[in-house]
Write an enzyme that holds these catalytic residues in place. Structure first.
Site, short mmCIF file in Angstrom:
data_model
loop_
_atom_site.label_atom_id
_atom_site.label_comp_id
_atom_site.label_asym_id
_atom_site.label_seq_id
_atom_site.Cartn_x
_atom_site.Cartn_y
_atom_site.Cartn_z
N ALA A 266 0.83 -1.21 0.00
CA ALA A 266 0.00 0.00 0.00
C ALA A 266 0.87 1.26 0.00
O ALA A 266 0.70 2.14 -0.86
CB ALA A 266 -0.92 -0.01 1.21
N GLU B 172 9.09 3.72 7.34
CA GLU B 172 8.84 2.28 7.58
C GLU B 172 9.55 1.86 8.86
O GLU B 172 10.74 2.10 9.02
CB GLU B 172 9.33 1.47 6.38
CG GLU B 172 9.44 -0.02 6.57
CD GLU B 172 8.14 -0.72 7.02
OE1 GLU B 172 7.08 -0.45 6.42
OE2 GLU B 172 8.21 -1.52 7.97
N GLN B 173 8.80 1.16 9.71
CA GLN B 173 9.39 0.76 10.99
C GLN B 173 10.47 -0.31 10.86
O GLN B 173 11.41 -0.35 11.64
CB GLN B 173 8.30 0.32 11.96
CG GLN B 173 7.61 -0.97 11.56
CD GLN B 173 6.46 -1.37 12.49
OE1 GLN B 173 6.08 -0.62 13.37
NE2 GLN B 173 5.93 -2.55 12.29
N ARG C 283 5.18 -11.90 -3.81
CA ARG C 283 5.06 -10.56 -3.22
C ARG C 283 6.43 -9.85 -3.21
O ARG C 283 6.51 -8.64 -3.43
CB ARG C 283 4.53 -10.70 -1.79
CG ARG C 283 4.19 -9.38 -1.13
CD ARG C 283 3.67 -9.63 0.29
NE ARG C 283 3.42 -8.40 1.01
CZ ARG C 283 4.35 -7.69 1.63
NH1 ARG C 283 5.62 -8.09 1.59
NH2 ARG C 283 4.03 -6.59 2.26
N TYR D 29 -0.58 -21.83 -7.56
CA TYR D 29 -0.30 -21.28 -8.89
C TYR D 29 1.21 -21.02 -9.00
O TYR D 29 1.88 -20.84 -7.99
CB TYR D 29 -1.09 -19.99 -9.14
CG TYR D 29 -1.04 -18.99 -8.01
CD1 TYR D 29 0.05 -18.14 -7.84
CD2 TYR D 29 -2.09 -18.88 -7.11
CE1 TYR D 29 0.09 -17.22 -6.81
CE2 TYR D 29 -2.07 -17.96 -6.07
CZ TYR D 29 -0.97 -17.14 -5.93
OH TYR D 29 -0.93 -16.23 -4.89
N ASP E 249 -4.58 -2.17 4.04
CA ASP E 249 -5.12 -2.97 5.16
C ASP E 249 -5.44 -2.12 6.38
O ASP E 249 -6.31 -2.48 7.17
CB ASP E 249 -4.11 -4.05 5.56
CG ASP E 249 -4.26 -5.34 4.74
OD1 ASP E 249 -5.00 -5.31 3.73
OD2 ASP E 249 -3.63 -6.34 5.10
C1 LIG Z 1 -2.91 -15.80 3.01
C2 LIG Z 1 -3.04 -14.48 2.31
C3 LIG Z 1 -3.17 -14.45 0.92
C4 LIG Z 1 -3.33 -13.23 0.25
N1 LIG Z 1 -3.48 -13.23 -1.12
C5 LIG Z 1 -3.70 -12.08 -1.76
C6 LIG Z 1 -3.87 -12.06 -3.20
O1 LIG Z 1 -3.79 -13.10 -3.85
N2 LIG Z 1 -4.13 -10.87 -3.80
C7 LIG Z 1 -4.22 -9.69 -3.09
O2 LIG Z 1 -4.49 -8.64 -3.70
N3 LIG Z 1 -4.06 -9.68 -1.75
C8 LIG Z 1 -3.79 -10.82 -1.06
N4 LIG Z 1 -3.60 -10.81 0.29
C9 LIG Z 1 -3.71 -9.54 1.03
C10 LIG Z 1 -2.44 -8.71 0.96
O3 LIG Z 1 -1.31 -9.47 1.31
C11 LIG Z 1 -2.59 -7.51 1.90
O4 LIG Z 1 -3.85 -6.92 1.72
C12 LIG Z 1 -1.52 -6.47 1.62
O5 LIG Z 1 -0.24 -7.05 1.74
C13 LIG Z 1 -1.67 -5.30 2.58
O6 LIG Z 1 -0.64 -4.39 2.33
P1 LIG Z 1 -0.46 -3.11 3.27
O7 LIG Z 1 0.69 -2.38 2.71
O8 LIG Z 1 -1.75 -2.41 3.45
O9 LIG Z 1 -0.09 -3.70 4.71
P2 LIG Z 1 1.23 -4.43 5.21
O10 LIG Z 1 1.78 -5.31 4.18
O11 LIG Z 1 0.90 -5.01 6.54
O12 LIG Z 1 2.26 -3.23 5.38
C14 LIG Z 1 2.23 -2.34 6.47
C15 LIG Z 1 3.64 -1.79 6.66
O13 LIG Z 1 3.61 -0.76 7.65
C16 LIG Z 1 4.70 -0.90 8.53
N5 LIG Z 1 4.29 -0.23 9.77
C17 LIG Z 1 3.35 -0.66 10.66
N6 LIG Z 1 3.19 0.27 11.63
C18 LIG Z 1 4.02 1.31 11.33
C19 LIG Z 1 4.27 2.58 11.93
N7 LIG Z 1 3.61 2.97 13.04
N8 LIG Z 1 5.19 3.40 11.37
C20 LIG Z 1 5.86 3.00 10.25
N9 LIG Z 1 5.66 1.82 9.63
C21 LIG Z 1 4.74 0.99 10.16
C22 LIG Z 1 4.88 -2.41 8.63
O14 LIG Z 1 6.18 -2.73 9.06
C23 LIG Z 1 4.63 -2.84 7.19
O15 LIG Z 1 5.79 -2.79 6.41
C24 LIG Z 1 -3.38 -12.02 0.99
C25 LIG Z 1 -3.23 -12.05 2.38
C26 LIG Z 1 -3.06 -13.25 3.04
C27 LIG Z 1 -2.90 -13.25 4.54
#
Ligand SMILES: Cc1cc2nc3c(=O)[nH]c(=O)nc-3n(C[C@H](O)[C@H](O)[C@H](O)COP(=O)(O)OP(=O)(O)OC[C@H]3O[C@@H](n4cnc5c(N)ncnc54)[C@H](O)[C@@H]3O)c2cc1C
Length: 400
Positions: free
Chosen positions: A14, A33-34, A107, A224, A303
């Protein structure tokens, strides 16, 4: 930091995509990023056309070309008999119907391409080992409190001013709590085992460029190829009470096979499940969205805003869509970022809430037991691949 610059907390899919989308619109970004290192977290992910369209528009197509696989179909199979229930053809549907490809990718490969693209963007500063743990809204925008942890010494705290702050800090979002919604995500009573194995020793069927979905009583299996076909990603989901907020924990072959017993799962499915020496397991969580996501020049993305069960493969895709809309809205209203963020939230809330609901429905549909499973399979067979695929038009046809 320039007057209109944006701070993003979290460099997951994200945060990285949002930083790139903003920079492409001429907006400066500090990405905080933490983690001290952006590691190879996660396993395979599916990227449907609503997401690939954004990634291609951000210029990532060439960088990703060497690592993606374009599956020609999604094949649904009965967990117990192994028989095919329906096949959705993607090879013809993607260009004709959706105008963008369907990719499956590791990923880490997506993350690497995003990091490389960010490194080429002078408008983005990436700070690692830095945690956003507070903010205050002021007349100039927002001041974020950032902590830097150095081993053995107390955390150093620095305030950074910016025109907007975006919480892309994931499922357990600190920013979401700071915005006033401290409710914890809800454990879904399910866990996902994930593994990546070399493709070469597997059967031709398991190596084929197909997304395979096996649906069975109380569990399902997805596999896959990734890494340009060199490896195969396996995800096995089942009911369980094991809970952990950590990204993932190790698991063994016997633990996985015990959850997919021979009495309920076809030999071919269990053979594949027996392949990996090591698995990682994830507890799956769900959570309603905060209403509203943000306040003033602060909002959420990915997320952090809309955690979802992975049963529609849309979590990362929604984050990628968020990034495109966020960048468009901030570029449109450079003089009023707070108003731009409310526009962004209003557009994203209903769509992401609908996707969350649909993922929950798949939790029920995928895991039915007999006799309901028999009726489901008969209905899926009768509908056939093209009609089943058409049910996803509202997701896949999305354009920023
Ligand atoms: C089993 C499984 C299968 C999946 N398959 C799919 C798929 O096929 N297709 C799809 O689209 N999605 C899929 N997903 C969902 C997808 O992996 C997540 O929705 C996505 O990775 C979320 O990304 P994000 O960047 O929002 O959160 P995250 O990946 O959790 O990133 C958050 C980041 O913020 C950092 N952080 C946290 N708090 C702080 C803070 N206070 N200050 C600074 N940094 C901080 C963390 O270290 C982390 O790097 C799957 C998930 C799972 C569990």
């Amino acid at each position: 930091m320039t007057a209109n610059s944006v701070l993003i907390a979290g460099a997951g899919i994200a945060g990285l995509t949002a930083a790139l989308a903003l920079a492409r619109r001429g907006i400066g970004v500090t990405l905080i990023e933490q983690a001290e290192k952006l590691g190879e977290a996660g396993a395979g992910i599916q990227l449907s056309p609503n997401a690939t369209r954004v990634l291609v528009a951000l210029g990532l197509g060439e960088r990703l070309k060497a690592t993606i696989v374009e599956p020609f179909a999604i094949r649904v199979r009965a967990g117990r008999s192994g028989r095919e229930i329906a096949t959705m053809r993607l090879d013809t549907a993607m260009p004709d119907r959706y105008g963008a490809p369907y990719w499956v990718i590791h990923r880490a490969d997506l993350q690497k391409a995003l990091i490389e693209a960010i490194a080429d963007e002078p408008q983005i500063a990436l700070m690692l080992g830095a945690t956003v743990d507070g903010f205050a809204i002021d007349p100039a925008g927002v001041r974020a409190r950032v902590s830097f942890q150095t081993l053995g010494s107390p955390a150093k705290r620095v305030d950074y001013g910016a025109a907007a702050l975006i919480g892309a800090d994931g499922l357990w979002s600190r920013l979401r709590a700071l915005l006033g919604d401290g409710a914890a995500p809800r454990f879904a009573g399910r866990i996902a085992f994930r593994a990546i194995v070399p493709a070469a020793p597997l059967s031709a069927q398991d190596r084929a460029p197909v997304v395979n979905l096996w649906i069975g009583a109380g569990g399902h299996l997805v596999h896959y190829p990734v890494r340009a076909g060199a490896a195969v990603n396996i995800v096995a989901v089942c009911g369980d009470q094991w809970q952990s907020p950590a990204w993932s924990t190790g698991a063994g072959r016997e633990e996985v096979l015990a959850r997919f017993p021979a009495a309920a799962w076809a030999a071919a499915a269990r053979e594949l499940l027996a392949t990996p020496d090591h698995w990682r397991k994830w507890a799956l969580y769900d959570r309603e969205q905060s209403a509203p996501w943000g306040r003033g020049p602060v909002t959420l993305l990915g997320d952090a805003a809309h955690p979802m069960l992975p049963f529609l493969a849309q979590g990362a895709a929604m984050a990628i869509e968020d990034a495109a809309v966020l960048a468009r809205e901030l570029a449109r209203s450079p003089a009023d970022y707070a108003a731009a963020l409310r526009h962004y939230e209003r557009e994203r809330w209903p769509r992401t809430a609908r996707v969350q609901r649909e993922a929950r429905r798949n939790d029920v549909r995928y895991h039915l037991r007999q006799p309901a499973a028999f009726i489901r399979d008969a209905m899926l067979r009768a509908a056939g691949g093209p009609r089943l695929l058409a049910r996803y038009d509202w997701i896949y046809r999305w354009r920023p």
